[in-house]
Design an enzyme around this catalytic site. Sequence first.
Site, PDB file in Angstrom:
ATOM      1  N   HIS A   1       0.848  -1.201   0.000  1.00  0.00           N
ATOM      2  CA  HIS A   1       0.000   0.000   0.000  1.00  0.00           C
ATOM      3  C   HIS A   1       0.880   1.247   0.000  1.00  0.00           C
ATOM      4  O   HIS A   1       0.639   2.199  -0.763  1.00  0.00           O
ATOM      5  CB  HIS A   1      -0.900  -0.035   1.238  1.00  0.00           C
ATOM      6  CG  HIS A   1      -1.703   1.206   1.455  1.00  0.00           C
ATOM      7  ND1 HIS A   1      -3.058   1.285   1.189  1.00  0.00           N
ATOM      8  CD2 HIS A   1      -1.357   2.432   1.941  1.00  0.00           C
ATOM      9  CE1 HIS A   1      -3.499   2.485   1.495  1.00  0.00           C
ATOM     10  NE2 HIS A   1      -2.485   3.209   1.949  1.00  0.00           N
ATOM     11  N   GLU A   2       1.914   1.261   0.849  1.00  0.00           N
ATOM     12  CA  GLU A   2       2.780   2.432   0.927  1.00  0.00           C
ATOM     13  C   GLU A   2       3.609   2.595  -0.343  1.00  0.00           C
ATOM     14  O   GLU A   2       3.864   3.719  -0.780  1.00  0.00           O
ATOM     15  CB  GLU A   2       3.694   2.328   2.156  1.00  0.00           C
ATOM     16  CG  GLU A   2       2.957   2.355   3.485  1.00  0.00           C
ATOM     17  CD  GLU A   2       1.999   3.527   3.616  1.00  0.00           C
ATOM     18  OE1 GLU A   2       2.328   4.627   3.132  1.00  0.00           O
ATOM     19  OE2 GLU A   2       0.900   3.344   4.174  1.00  0.00           O
TER      20      GLU A   2
END
Length: 658
Positions: A167-168
């Site tokens: 996600h990051e």
Amino acid sequence: MNFFERQIEVRKSSRRLVVLFVLAVISIIVVINLVIGGMSIANGATPAEVASLAVVVSIGTAGIIGGVSLVRTLMLRNGGGPAVARSVGAVPVPENTTDPRLRRYRNVVEEIAIASSTPVPELFIMPNERGINAFAAGYSPNDAAIAVTAGALERLNRDELQGVIAHEFAHVVNGDMRLNIRLIGVLFGITALAIIGRLAFYAGGSGRSSKNNNAVPIVLVGLVVMAAGYIGVFFGRLIKAAVSRQREHLADASAVQFTRQTEGLAGALKKIGGLDEGSRLRSAKAEDVSHMLFGEGLSFSSMFATHPPLVERIKLLEPGFDEKKLDSLRSQWRSAPPNGLEEDQRLGLAAPQDGNPAQAQPRRSPAQQPRQATGTAAPVPPQHVRVDARQLVERVGDPTASSYDQGQALRRALPEPLVEQAHDPVEVIALVCGLLLSADQRVRAAQHQILAQRLGPGPADAAWHSGAATAGLDPRLRLPLVEIAFPALRRRSPDELERLMAVLSELIGADGKVSVFEYSLGTLVFTGLHESMHHKPSWSGKRQDLRSAASAIAMLLAVLARVGNPDPGKAEAAYASGMATILPGSAIAFALPPEGVIALEQAWPVLDGLRGEDKARLVEALVTVVLHDEQLTVEEGELVRAVCAVLHCPVPPLGAMS
């Protein structure tokens, strides 16, 4: 929405941020003028005096907000992602850590970085935060930092941690980080008024207690400015919410596509919902980064929430999820909180290189490293790759599960002694220099002399031993090893890095010619380190279109065609297929520059000036040339990796496309 479309959306969000910022500043100025103007009229001021005062107040207020925002933005720009991480109390992950949680965290990040063809970010941990959260910060992938909470490392299993890190990484490659860091700087100027007003209020209150006749006006002015400042806080939170929510949905979707499973990301979200600590941060600076976090770091009303509702995010991943399940998980975990490492062992998720403190091996200096790495020394055969070039364009900045599988395999194939050296800020210089040492003993001796003169006898000997240790390394592992070395390199001083780049140039030119590998490694290191130090490309090219860039495009495709095809006829055919893709009907004939691959230095300022949609067509043409014969050589893969790094288009490893 592909990478290039997401880049356009980020630019639109940046413009929207400017509009919202201006509206917020105007609103604050209007409020302050109304109050101060009313006070002035009540004290008998004339309309002309009120008008003059309004001009002064407006200029002063706009100046304070703009000045504070500018200073804060410049401070963040100079520090990059690591400065943001440190501002919330995060600390770097030690390079020689034997903590299995930290090793697992670092390995997961390195696997994803290799799979997405981006430099490994600097890694931080927020040791005092028990909630489950993380964020990525920086102006570009070359100065990025990723920070996770101690709670995330404690509670999440490897799959869940992969989901959070993926996600990051979506924020890293999509350009969200630059937008997010601008938000911090811009909004600091708006909210600074609240701090200034509070100081004026308390100063006036102290003066009043001393019977100072000027105290009352100071108190009133302080109250007005403080009230205006809290209006700024209101607008700041509103702006963050408006900019951030949709980006979080996109990052969730990218993470799922990358890791090929929803359980990891959904599991992390469920643990946030089921644990009392949730995703909250205790840091006093939590609000500064609230829009950058994986989960809500503060308790806001839905109006100001920077993230979609937690249950909504889970249901998008698991449509049949019943939110009552969170209540049962909460009850279960209060008595027996989850332990990520224990879950890894139970579920068979633990990776060998994640390590165990009891089994940790002592570190060895470069001189103690084995003369041959454990990777194979045999030539790597061409890889047969079948992929549609347009499909690959859709994967730029959007790696798939096969990309992750290959990134994981490459990371696990790297010999751990070399990986440990890549993590060490002292030994990493010898490792990078060692990779460039020639197999020709005469040239190698000349390179050793260069190193001794520029860096000293000790570093020269260390590089010699590192060169011996990497001599048998599978060629496909060389650039991934360099990617892993970036965090350690960034910890050296700017002067040391400038000296290193000069030394690398001399090592590359020691034999009077430049190989594809030498050029690719040099380009990756020079581009990455320059941008991490200066936060901008090493050239200032103007905007280009395909017609104005035609000569540079032709040169790049010709060089690339020749790298993969020693036969001139096949090279010309591959070149023609690429030109037909990007510039159909072009009359530019196939011609190799006399300087060879080094001639590409002339093309970079032009090619990086192309618009996003034109870069997409260029990447499509690159892949068309490379895969014209349906074979991928190591050199082709290395050069494409370097080209796409210069173009700021992270293409997953082509080997993952087969």
